[in-house]
Design an enzyme around this catalytic site. Structure first.
Site, PDB file in Angstrom:
ATOM      1  CG  ASN A  54      -1.700   1.245   1.415  1.00  0.00           C
ATOM      2  OD1 ASN A  54      -1.808   2.034   0.472  1.00  0.00           O
ATOM      3  ND2 ASN A  54      -2.278   1.443   2.595  1.00  0.00           N
ATOM      4  CD1 TRP A  55       3.708   0.980  -2.705  1.00  0.00           C
ATOM      5  CD2 TRP A  55       3.759   2.059  -4.671  1.00  0.00           C
ATOM      6  NE1 TRP A  55       4.499   0.250  -3.563  1.00  0.00           N
ATOM      7  CE2 TRP A  55       4.548   0.891  -4.780  1.00  0.00           C
ATOM      8  CE3 TRP A  55       3.642   2.885  -5.787  1.00  0.00           C
ATOM      9  CZ2 TRP A  55       5.216   0.541  -5.961  1.00  0.00           C
ATOM     10  CZ3 TRP A  55       4.301   2.542  -6.958  1.00  0.00           C
ATOM     11  CH2 TRP A  55       5.086   1.381  -7.037  1.00  0.00           C
ATOM     12  CE  LYS A  56      -0.036   3.388   4.638  1.00  0.00           C
ATOM     13  NZ  LYS A  56       0.044   3.505   6.086  1.00  0.00           N
ATOM     14  CG  HIS A  74      -5.726   2.372   5.106  1.00  0.00           C
ATOM     15  ND1 HIS A  74      -5.226   3.303   5.978  1.00  0.00           N
ATOM     16  CD2 HIS A  74      -4.781   1.413   4.985  1.00  0.00           C
ATOM     17  CE1 HIS A  74      -4.015   2.934   6.366  1.00  0.00           C
ATOM     18  NE2 HIS A  74      -3.719   1.781   5.779  1.00  0.00           N
ATOM     19  CD  GLU A  83      -2.647   5.822   6.589  1.00  0.00           C
ATOM     20  OE1 GLU A  83      -2.657   5.869   5.348  1.00  0.00           O
ATOM     21  OE2 GLU A  83      -1.720   5.279   7.238  1.00  0.00           O
ATOM     22  CD  GLU A 117      -3.771  -2.266   7.185  1.00  0.00           C
ATOM     23  OE1 GLU A 117      -2.672  -2.528   6.695  1.00  0.00           O
ATOM     24  OE2 GLU A 117      -4.351  -1.186   6.976  1.00  0.00           O
ATOM     25  N   GLY A 145       2.337   2.159  10.798  1.00  0.00           N
ATOM     26  CA  GLY A 145       3.347   3.205  10.686  1.00  0.00           C
ATOM     27  C   GLY A 145       4.041   3.546  11.992  1.00  0.00           C
ATOM     28  CB  SER A 165       4.902  -2.051  11.985  1.00  0.00           C
ATOM     29  OG  SER A 165       4.568  -0.702  12.251  1.00  0.00           O
ATOM     30  N   GLY A 223       2.768  -1.050   4.274  1.00  0.00           N
ATOM     31  CA  GLY A 223       2.968   0.346   3.896  1.00  0.00           C
ATOM     32  C   GLY A 223       4.446   0.644   3.723  1.00  0.00           C
ATOM     33  N   GLY A 224       5.064   1.185   4.766  1.00  0.00           N
ATOM     34  CA  GLY A 224       6.454   1.648   4.709  1.00  0.00           C
ATOM     35  C   GLY A 224       7.425   0.677   4.044  1.00  0.00           C
TER      36      GLY A 224
HETATM   37  P1  PGA Z   1       2.763   0.230   7.651  1.00  0.00           P
HETATM   38  O1  PGA Z   1       1.339   0.535   6.957  1.00  0.00           O
HETATM   39  O2  PGA Z   1       3.235  -1.090   7.082  1.00  0.00           O
HETATM   40  O3  PGA Z   1       3.646   1.373   7.261  1.00  0.00           O
HETATM   41  O4  PGA Z   1       2.528   0.136   9.107  1.00  0.00           O
HETATM   42  C1  PGA Z   1       0.403  -0.477   6.743  1.00  0.00           C
HETATM   43  C2  PGA Z   1      -0.859   0.081   6.158  1.00  0.00           C
HETATM   44  O5  PGA Z   1      -1.222   1.211   6.518  1.00  0.00           O
HETATM   45  O6  PGA Z   1      -1.530  -0.565   5.333  1.00  0.00           O
END
Ligand code: PGA
Length: 261
Positions: free
Chosen positions: A9-11, A97, A99, A169, A175, A215, A236-237
């Site tokens: 998930n590149w956001k 998500h 966010e 999640e 994050g 994470s 994500g990251g």
């Molecule tokens: P993260 O993000 O791996 O950076 O914690 C995961 C996500 O938000 O899908």
């Protein structure tokens, strides 16, 4: 039989040239590491979806959207519809998500509308759910997860397990560098699978992929994937760097050939 899905998930990261570079490198890697039991997936921002698809065409990787409108079409400035994604041959889309829930006020009822639009267009929704730290500390994790599932899937028929993907999640792990332990994650994944079984029957529940996110990185993905009900990661990251993304695909390939998962 479920595959292992390694989803990036590149956001709101990567511009046009960074997207091209990553996709070309991923393509080179996948030409040498094709494994039918592992599905890599990347979710770039809307403007670069077709560019990523073009570079990765005919390779065993999915290109997904990060969100979709709850409306079918019309005067909704800035929105992108499920039919438009479908016309691009996008086959997966993340919805709900944390966010989006946190910064854009998305509710389970809205996520349910998005889910319906995707299903109407034959796109597989990756439905995100998860509790906050406060909810976990209050011992409300189970209640929150069930209530999110009930809200997002209210009166929604799922005929086959390949129609949807769920991503658990925990908000406190996104994050933050704090991952749920594999035991904590497995416990919630088992709860989700159990709910799916009651709602959609044993076969669909056995076929639905449930991803863990929060994470996930090369150092902890193996232990997570070894859990019985964890069918991949929503990352994500650690999905933004080609090396760590490919390392995680490689670990998934190893586990799948070792008969893990
Ligand atoms: P993260 O993000 O791996 O950076 O914690 C995961 C996500 O938000 O899908």
């Amino acid at each position: 039989m479920r595959k292992i899905i390694i989803a990036g998930n590149w956001k709101m990261n990567k511009d046009a040239s960074e997207t091209s570079k990553f996709c070309s490198e991923l393509g080179t890697y996948l030409k040498k590491h094709d494994n039918e039991r592992v599905l890599p997936l990347i979710a770039p921002v809307f403007p670069f979806l077709s560019q990523a698809q073009g570079i990765l065409r005919s390779l065993p990787v999915a290109v997904a959207a990060q969100d979709v409108s709850s409306h079918a079409e019309g005067a909704f400035t800035g929105e992108v519809s499920a039919a438009q994604l479908c016309s691009l041959e996008v086959r997966h889309c993340i919805i709900g998500h944390s966010e989006r829930r946190q910064y854009h006020g998305e509710t389970d009822a809205l996520i349910r509308e998005k889910l319906l639009r995707l299903l109407e267009n034959g796109i597989i929704p990756i439905v995100c759910i998860g509790e906050t730290l406060q909810q976990r500390e209050q011992g409300r994790t189970e209640q929150v997860i069930i209530s999110q599932l009930e809200g997002c899937f209210d009166q929604i028929t799922i005929a086959a397990g390949d129609q949807i993907v769920i991503a658990y999640e925990p908000v406190w792990a996104i994050g933050t560098g704090k991952t749920a332990t594999s035991g904590q994650a497995q416990e919630v994944h088992a709860l989700i699978r159990n709910w799916l079984q009651t709602s959609y029957g044993s076969q669909a529940a056995a076929d639905i992929h449930i991803l863990y996110g929060g994470s996930v990185k090369p150092d902890n993905i193996r232990e997570l994937l070894e859990q019985k009900d964890i069918d991949g990661g929503l990352i994500g990251g650690a999905s933004l760097k080609i090396d760590s993304f490919c390392t995680m695909i490689g670990l998934a390939c190893e586990l799948s050939s070792a008969g893990g998962n």
